[in-house]
Design a protein around this motif. Structure first.
Motif, PDB file in Angstrom:
ATOM      1  N   LEU A  55       9.407  -0.029   5.111  1.00  0.00           N
ATOM      2  CA  LEU A  55       8.813   1.199   4.010  1.00  0.00           C
ATOM      3  C   LEU A  55       9.818   1.656   3.493  1.00  0.00           C
ATOM      4  O   LEU A  55      11.207   2.116   4.026  1.00  0.00           O
ATOM      5  CB  LEU A  55       8.824   2.074   5.770  1.00  0.00           C
ATOM      6  CG  LEU A  55       8.089   3.665   4.972  1.00  0.00           C
ATOM      7  CD1 LEU A  55       6.856   3.951   4.277  1.00  0.00           C
ATOM      8  CD2 LEU A  55       8.362   4.491   6.226  1.00  0.00           C
ATOM      9  N   ASP A 106       6.672  -5.743   5.590  1.00  0.00           N
ATOM     10  CA  ASP A 106       6.154  -4.514   5.244  1.00  0.00           C
ATOM     11  C   ASP A 106       6.700  -4.004   5.815  1.00  0.00           C
ATOM     12  O   ASP A 106       6.631  -2.653   6.817  1.00  0.00           O
ATOM     13  CB  ASP A 106       4.348  -4.256   6.181  1.00  0.00           C
ATOM     14  CG  ASP A 106       3.385  -5.592   5.720  1.00  0.00           C
ATOM     15  OD1 ASP A 106       3.768  -5.616   4.961  1.00  0.00           O
ATOM     16  OD2 ASP A 106       2.546  -5.098   6.687  1.00  0.00           O
ATOM     17  N   ILE A 165       4.701   0.518   1.045  1.00  0.00           N
ATOM     18  CA  ILE A 165       4.806  -0.331   2.165  1.00  0.00           C
ATOM     19  C   ILE A 165       5.151  -1.866   1.027  1.00  0.00           C
ATOM     20  O   ILE A 165       4.619  -2.232   0.054  1.00  0.00           O
ATOM     21  CB  ILE A 165       3.966  -0.924   3.677  1.00  0.00           C
ATOM     22  CG1 ILE A 165       3.404   0.743   3.800  1.00  0.00           C
ATOM     23  CG2 ILE A 165       3.553  -1.631   3.673  1.00  0.00           C
ATOM     24  CD1 ILE A 165       5.077   0.927   4.722  1.00  0.00           C
ATOM     25  N   ARG A 206       1.051  -1.077   0.115  1.00  0.00           N
ATOM     26  CA  ARG A 206       0.229   0.031   0.014  1.00  0.00           C
ATOM     27  C   ARG A 206       0.894   0.929   0.262  1.00  0.00           C
ATOM     28  O   ARG A 206       2.160   1.406   0.381  1.00  0.00           O
ATOM     29  CB  ARG A 206      -0.994  -0.006   1.489  1.00  0.00           C
ATOM     30  CG  ARG A 206      -0.311   0.180   2.713  1.00  0.00           C
ATOM     31  CD  ARG A 206      -0.658   0.057   3.882  1.00  0.00           C
ATOM     32  NE  ARG A 206      -0.642   0.412   4.880  1.00  0.00           N
ATOM     33  CZ  ARG A 206      -0.276  -0.863   5.914  1.00  0.00           C
ATOM     34  NH1 ARG A 206       0.080  -2.481   5.127  1.00  0.00           N
ATOM     35  NH2 ARG A 206       0.607  -1.169   6.207  1.00  0.00           N
ATOM     36  N   GLU A 207       0.179   2.900  -0.175  1.00  0.00           N
ATOM     37  CA  GLU A 207       0.606   3.400  -0.321  1.00  0.00           C
ATOM     38  C   GLU A 207       0.511   3.911   0.832  1.00  0.00           C
ATOM     39  O   GLU A 207      -0.957   3.643   1.723  1.00  0.00           O
ATOM     40  CB  GLU A 207       0.673   4.242  -1.541  1.00  0.00           C
ATOM     41  CG  GLU A 207       1.117   3.987  -2.583  1.00  0.00           C
ATOM     42  CD  GLU A 207       0.076   4.205  -3.886  1.00  0.00           C
ATOM     43  OE1 GLU A 207       0.230   5.769  -3.721  1.00  0.00           O
ATOM     44  OE2 GLU A 207       0.312   4.644  -4.806  1.00  0.00           O
ATOM     45  N   THR A 208       1.761   4.947   1.868  1.00  0.00           N
ATOM     46  CA  THR A 208       0.959   5.992   2.999  1.00  0.00           C
ATOM     47  C   THR A 208       1.616   7.221   2.681  1.00  0.00           C
ATOM     48  O   THR A 208       2.633   7.868   1.652  1.00  0.00           O
ATOM     49  CB  THR A 208       1.884   5.160   4.012  1.00  0.00           C
ATOM     50  OG1 THR A 208       3.432   5.204   4.191  1.00  0.00           O
ATOM     51  CG2 THR A 208       1.695   3.922   4.612  1.00  0.00           C
ATOM     52  N   PRO A 209       1.362   8.469   3.472  1.00  0.00           N
ATOM     53  CA  PRO A 209       1.990   9.385   3.093  1.00  0.00           C
ATOM     54  C   PRO A 209       3.618   9.267   3.261  1.00  0.00           C
ATOM     55  O   PRO A 209       4.205  10.419   2.459  1.00  0.00           O
ATOM     56  CB  PRO A 209       1.569   9.885   4.419  1.00  0.00           C
ATOM     57  CG  PRO A 209       0.505   9.680   4.737  1.00  0.00           C
ATOM     58  CD  PRO A 209       0.624   8.098   4.663  1.00  0.00           C
ATOM     59  N   GLU A 210       3.823   8.615   3.866  1.00  0.00           N
ATOM     60  CA  GLU A 210       5.447   8.533   4.286  1.00  0.00           C
ATOM     61  C   GLU A 210       6.428   7.716   3.031  1.00  0.00           C
ATOM     62  O   GLU A 210       7.492   8.454   2.886  1.00  0.00           O
ATOM     63  CB  GLU A 210       5.946   8.169   5.713  1.00  0.00           C
ATOM     64  CG  GLU A 210       5.473   8.829   6.867  1.00  0.00           C
ATOM     65  CD  GLU A 210       3.901   8.675   6.866  1.00  0.00           C
ATOM     66  OE1 GLU A 210       2.974   7.710   6.849  1.00  0.00           O
ATOM     67  OE2 GLU A 210       3.427   9.831   8.053  1.00  0.00           O
TER      68      GLU A 210
END
Length: 502
Positions: free
Chosen positions: A265, A263, A183, A176-180
C-alpha cells in the motif's frame, strides 16, 4: 530537527525491522548483521561530519524556511555560490569514502531536491502530485533521512515492454486503487544500500509505451513498509575480515538488492505520478533528476579515479618499476584521465543550464561527456593496477603472518620493496591494490562504474542524437562557403562575347 548525527542514524536503523533476505535467511536485525555493520559505521561518519567544525559550514547551511541547519543536498541551486556549496558536499563525502560508495545520502537527496524545485512539471498533470513531492522533500530534509531507489525493471525479457511480460506483474505496477492509497505489485532493481536506508523512492527511466500505463509510477515509502521484500545479492565479504588484510572491502561494501512489492500500500500523499505514460517519460529529462545527480556522480567518479591512480603510482614506486618507459606511459595516461574529468567538471560548473523553474544546473554536455568517459577510464585504471602489481598481487601474507615473531625477519626481508620501502609498507600497499583491482569487492566497483548510469552505448547514442539536434555544425558551412564565394565571383565577371564576322 535538521541535521542528524551518526548515532541518530544508527538509532533509526535499530528502530525498524524491514523484510531483508540475505543468503537464504531473513535478517532480524540489520545492525547485528556482520556484513552491514562496517558500512553502517561509514555512513554514520558522514552524518557526523555535519556536526564537525571542520566541515559543517562547507556541507550544511541554515534553511530559510525552518531556520534549522540542513545538508547542502537539500539546497535548491539558484546561484553559482549554491552550486559551489553543493560541490563542497559531494567532494567531502567522496573523499571520506574514496569515491567507493556510489550511493551516499547526498545522491538521492539531490534527486528529491530537483523534484521539489521543478514540481511545476507534475502540477500540469496533477496538482496533488506536485504538492506530494513538495511535502515529501520537506519531510526528508527536516528529518535528514537516507534514501535508496530502484528505477530499473528486472532483467527478464528485455525484448518486450512491461505489459508484454509473461506475468503482468513481473515489473512493478499498480494493482488497484483504494481509499487509503495505491496497491502495487512486482519488482524493481537495483536498490543499493537498501537494507541500511530509511526510505525508498521509485521512479523510472523514460521508455514507456501505450499499454504501460500501470507501470508509469513514482512514489516513496519507508523501507519497512509491510509487503516490501529486500532480496540482497551475495555479499562480497562476510563482515568479519581484518581491516589490515582488506582495508577497503571490510569498510565500503555496498549491498545491492532487488525490491519485491507484494501488494504494498502506497498512501496517496506519497504518490508522485501514476497511470500517465507521458508524464513518466518526461519526469527524468524535464525535472533535473538526471542532470543534478550527474554532478554528484561526476565529483565522486573523479575522486574514485584519482584514488585508483594514486594507488597505481604508489604501487609502481614501491617496487621501483616506474623507471620504465612503459609504466610511465601508463601512469601518465591515468593522470591525464583524472585531469580530463577535473576540467570537465569545472566546465560544467561554469557553463550552467537554467530550467524554467529558475534552478541552475551544471552544463549537460560536459556532464554527459564525463558519464561517457568514466566507464572507460576507470576500468583502464584497474587494468594498469593489475599490470603493475602482476604476480605480487597474488602473494601478500596476512596480518597474522606479519606480526608472528618467528616470521618477522622473513617478512621484512623478502617482502620489502625498493630501498626505503619496508616489508610491512609494501604489503599494505599491495593489499590495498588487491582490494581495489582483484577482490570480488573491487570487481563489483568495476562493474558499477561501467553501468551505474545505464547502458553506456545507449547513453552515448542518446547523447549524440541530442547533440545533433541542438547544433548546426556551422564550421562545415563556413568551410563550404568558399564554393558559393567562387560562384558569386564568377557571376560578377563581364561576359565575353564570341568573336565573328558581321
Amino acid at each position: 530537527m535538521g541535521i542528524r548525527s551518526g548515532a541518530e542514524y544508527i538509532k533509526g536503523l535499530q528502530s525498524r525491522q524491514p523484510e531483508i533476505w540475505l543468503e537464504g535467511r531473513r535478517v532480524t536485525s540489520v545492525w547485528d548483521e556482520a556484513v552491514f555493520q562496517q558500512p553502517i559505521r561509514e555512513i554514520a561518519k558522514l552524518y557526523d561530519m555535519q556536526h564537525d567544525p571542520e566541515y559543517q559550514d562547507k556541507i550544511t547551511h541554515i534553511c530559510e524556511e525552518t531556520g534549522e541547519r540542513v545538508n547542502n543536498a537539500f539546497l535548491p541551486v539558484k546561484t553559482a555560490e549554491d552550486l559551489e556549496d553543493r560541490r563542497n558536499l559531494y567532494e567531502a563525502y567522496a573523499k571520506a569514502t574514496f569515491g567507493l560508495m556510489g550511493r551516499t545520502p547526498d545522491f538521492l537527496n539531490i534527486v528529491l531536491t530537483s523534484l521539489y524545485s521543478n514540481a511545476s512539471f507534475l502540477e500540469k498533470y496533477n496538482p496533488q502530485w506536485a504538492e506530494n513531492v513538495k511535502s515529501y522533500y520537506r519531510y526528508i530534509r527536516d528529518n535528514d533521512l537516507f534514501l535508496t531507489h530502484a528505477i530499473i525493471n528486472p532483467q527478464n525479457d528485455r525484448s518486450k515492454s512491461s505489459h508484454e511480460q509473461q506475468d503482468v506483474f513481473t515489473h512493478l505496477g499498480a494493482v488497484r486503487e483504494t481509499p487509503e492509497g495505491l496497491i502495487v505489485r512486482g519488482a524493481k532493481m537495483l536498490a543499493t544500500l537498501a537494507p541500511i536506508t530509511d526510505e525508498v523512492i521509485i521512479y523510472s527511466f523514460p521508455g514507456f509505451k501505450p499499454g504501460d500505463e500501470r507501470y508509469a509510477l513514482a512514489f516513496a515509502i519507508p523501507i519497512d513498509t509491510p509487503g516490501l521484500r529486500i532480496l540482497c545479492r551475495e555479499p562480497m565479504q562476510d563482515g568479519k575480515r581484518s581491516v589490515y588484510d582488506h582495508p577497503l572491502a571490510s569498510r565500503f561494501e555496498e549491498s545491492d538488492a532487488v525490491l519485491v512489492f507484494h501488494d504494498v500500500l502506497v498512501p496517496w500523499d506519497r504518490v508522485f505520478l501514476y497511470n500517465n505514460v507521458e508524464a513518466a517519460n518526461g519526469l527524468y529529462p524535464k525535472t533535473g533528476i538526471a542532470q543534478q545527480p550527474a554532478h554528484q556522480t561526476g565529483v565522486r567518479g573523479l575522486i574514485k579515479l584519482q584514488f585508483a591512480t594514486e594507488v597505481a603510482v604508489r604501487l609502481a614506486d614501491s617496487i621501483g618499476v616506474d623507471v620504465y618507459l612503459n609504466v610511465q606511459n601508463d601512469l601518465g595516461e591515468l593522470i591525464q584521465s583524472v585531469e580530463c574529468i577535473r576540467a570537465l567538471l569545472r566546465t560544467a560548473e561554469r557553463e550552467c543550464d537554467v530550467l524554467p523553474s529558475g534552478e541552475m544546473m551544471p552544463g549537460w554536455v560536459p556532464l554527459e561527456t564525463i558519464r561517457g568517459l568514466l566507464p572507460k577510464m576507470y576500468p583502464r585504471a584497474i587494468e594498469v593496477l593489475q599490470i603493475i602489481g602482476a604476480g605480487g598481487l597474488l602473494m601478500s601474507p596476512t596480518d597474522a603472518d606479519m606480526v608472528h615473531p618467528e616470521l618477522a625477519e622473513d617478512m621484512e626481508k623478502y617482502y620489502a620493496g625498493r630501498a626505503g620501502i619496508s616489508g610491512s609498507e609494501r604489503v599494505r600497499l599491495f593489499k590495498l591494490a588487491w582490494d581495489l583491482c582483484g577482490e570480488a569487492f573491487g570487481q563489483r566497483l568495476l562493474q558499477y562504474e561501467r553501468y551505474y548510469t545505464g547502458d553506456p552505448i545507449r547513453k552515448r547514442a542518446i547523447f549524440y542524437n541530442s547533440y545533433k539536434r541542438e547544433r548546426s555544425f556551422s564550421l562545415v558551412d563556413d568551410a563550404l562557403s568558399v564554393f558559393e564565394a567562387k560562384k558569386t565571383a564568377e557571376s560578377a565577371l563581364p561576359v565575353k562575347r564570341a568573336s565573328g564576322a558581321d
